[in-house]
Design a protein around this motif. Sequence first.
Motif, PDB file in Angstrom:
ATOM      1  N   GLY A  50       0.838  -1.206   0.000  1.00  0.00           N
ATOM      2  CA  GLY A  50       0.000   0.000   0.000  1.00  0.00           C
ATOM      3  C   GLY A  50       0.863   1.242   0.000  1.00  0.00           C
ATOM      4  N   ASP A  71       0.868  -1.443  -4.747  1.00  0.00           N
ATOM      5  CA  ASP A  71      -0.398  -0.752  -4.497  1.00  0.00           C
ATOM      6  C   ASP A  71      -1.404  -1.217  -5.540  1.00  0.00           C
ATOM      7  OD1 ASP A  71      -0.904   2.008  -2.666  1.00  0.00           O
ATOM      8  OD2 ASP A  71      -2.416   1.594  -4.194  1.00  0.00           O
ATOM      9  N   PHE A 115       1.829   0.327   6.078  1.00  0.00           N
ATOM     10  CA  PHE A 115       1.346   1.485   6.824  1.00  0.00           C
ATOM     11  C   PHE A 115      -0.036   1.890   6.324  1.00  0.00           C
ATOM     12  CE2 PHE A 115       5.729   1.414   7.892  1.00  0.00           C
ATOM     13  CZ  PHE A 115       5.719   1.789   9.229  1.00  0.00           C
TER      14      PHE A 115
HETATM   15  C1  LIG Z   1      -4.355   5.106   3.529  1.00  0.00           C
HETATM   16  S1  LIG Z   1      -3.333   4.799   2.151  1.00  0.00           S
HETATM   17  C2  LIG Z   1      -1.753   4.578   2.961  1.00  0.00           C
HETATM   18  C3  LIG Z   1      -0.591   4.933   2.093  1.00  0.00           C
HETATM   19  C4  LIG Z   1       0.788   4.874   2.752  1.00  0.00           C
HETATM   20  N1  LIG Z   1       1.151   3.519   3.111  1.00  0.00           N
HETATM   21  C5  LIG Z   1       0.858   5.779   3.941  1.00  0.00           C
HETATM   22  O1  LIG Z   1       0.985   5.293   5.072  1.00  0.00           O
HETATM   23  O2  LIG Z   1       0.788   7.000   3.758  1.00  0.00           O
HETATM   24  C6  LIG Z   1      -3.745   3.157   1.692  1.00  0.00           C
HETATM   25  C7  LIG Z   1      -3.085   2.699   0.423  1.00  0.00           C
HETATM   26  O3  LIG Z   1      -3.256   1.291   0.316  1.00  0.00           O
HETATM   27  C8  LIG Z   1      -3.630   0.947  -1.005  1.00  0.00           C
HETATM   28  N2  LIG Z   1      -4.361  -0.315  -0.923  1.00  0.00           N
HETATM   29  C9  LIG Z   1      -5.638  -0.522  -0.518  1.00  0.00           C
HETATM   30  N3  LIG Z   1      -5.914  -1.833  -0.516  1.00  0.00           N
HETATM   31  C10 LIG Z   1      -4.792  -2.471  -0.938  1.00  0.00           C
HETATM   32  C11 LIG Z   1      -4.438  -3.831  -1.147  1.00  0.00           C
HETATM   33  N4  LIG Z   1      -5.295  -4.818  -0.943  1.00  0.00           N
HETATM   34  N5  LIG Z   1      -3.189  -4.118  -1.585  1.00  0.00           N
HETATM   35  C12 LIG Z   1      -2.282  -3.110  -1.824  1.00  0.00           C
HETATM   36  N6  LIG Z   1      -2.568  -1.806  -1.637  1.00  0.00           N
HETATM   37  C13 LIG Z   1      -3.797  -1.501  -1.210  1.00  0.00           C
HETATM   38  C14 LIG Z   1      -4.435   2.136  -1.487  1.00  0.00           C
HETATM   39  O4  LIG Z   1      -4.468   2.213  -2.885  1.00  0.00           O
HETATM   40  C15 LIG Z   1      -3.670   3.293  -0.839  1.00  0.00           C
HETATM   41  O5  LIG Z   1      -2.621   3.727  -1.656  1.00  0.00           O
END
Ligand SMILES: C[S@@+](CC[C@H](N)C(=O)[O-])C[C@H]1O[C@@H](n2cnc3c(N)ncnc32)[C@H](O)[C@@H]1O
Length: 212
Positions: A50, A71, A115
């Motif tokens: 993510g 992501d 995160f």
């Molecule tokens: C709240 S953001 C957090 C981004 C970063 N890790 C941070 O802490 O600032 C959540 C991220 O997770 C991604 N995401 C959501 N579900 C996911 C999944 N099943 N696998 C990978 N990424 C995912 C979203 O696209 C988004 O970019």
Amino acid sequence: MLFRTSPEKFWNLIAKKYAASPIADLDAYQRKIEKLKSYLSSDDDVLDIGCATGTQCDDLANSVKHVTGIDISRKLLDIAETRKVEREISNVDFVEATIFDSRFEASRFNVVTAFYVLHFYEDLDEAVRRIYEILKPDGLFILETACLGDKSIITGKLIRLAGKLGFMPLINILSTQKIEQSLEQAGFTVIEKIKFSESIDEYTLIARKPLR
Ligand SMILES: C[S@@+](CC[C@H](N)C(=O)[O-])C[C@H]1O[C@@H](n2cnc3c(N)ncnc32)[C@H](O)[C@@H]1O
């Protein structure tokens, strides 16, 4: 049910706005990055789940051999690519994938970070088991995620309802205790639990896969 069945559409839709929003507590973020670096070594192959715009991947890059940021949002990954080039970073790759992608074989990574993404996995135990699988023995899993179960019951229920109705991706109501249980069940040992920010409730957990 728009975002319930396709959460990537939600993240693509808000990608520009998300990318423009500042880090909530910059001091706490910087302290966290320094702490993470104290656990890393120049041989490490890291996976960040993510990764969104890739800020954390880029900030850790010069302490490790390689970082793969994954992501589900193509638009956020495109922004991550642009920022990586601007920062002249060459040991980070961004991939559109989830942790269940077959390209990530067992015992592949030294460190996995996650995160604010684990609460989007409906089955936390399944996700944690998969992370355990793709980590090398003695590898580290470092995570922090929204724990609505530690907050007001009403807030948690409303957010979950919004997810069930499809207004936003479905959110799992987690608590720190639930996450620690899931880590232990999968075989991890929690070695550190830190709160970096006064204004952000969640803990950063650092867990190790045993050497065996
Ligand atoms: C709240 S953001 C957090 C981004 C970063 N890790 C941070 O802490 O600032 C959540 C991220 O997770 C991604 N995401 C959501 N579900 C996911 C999944 N099943 N696998 C990978 N990424 C995912 C979203 O696209 C988004 O970019």
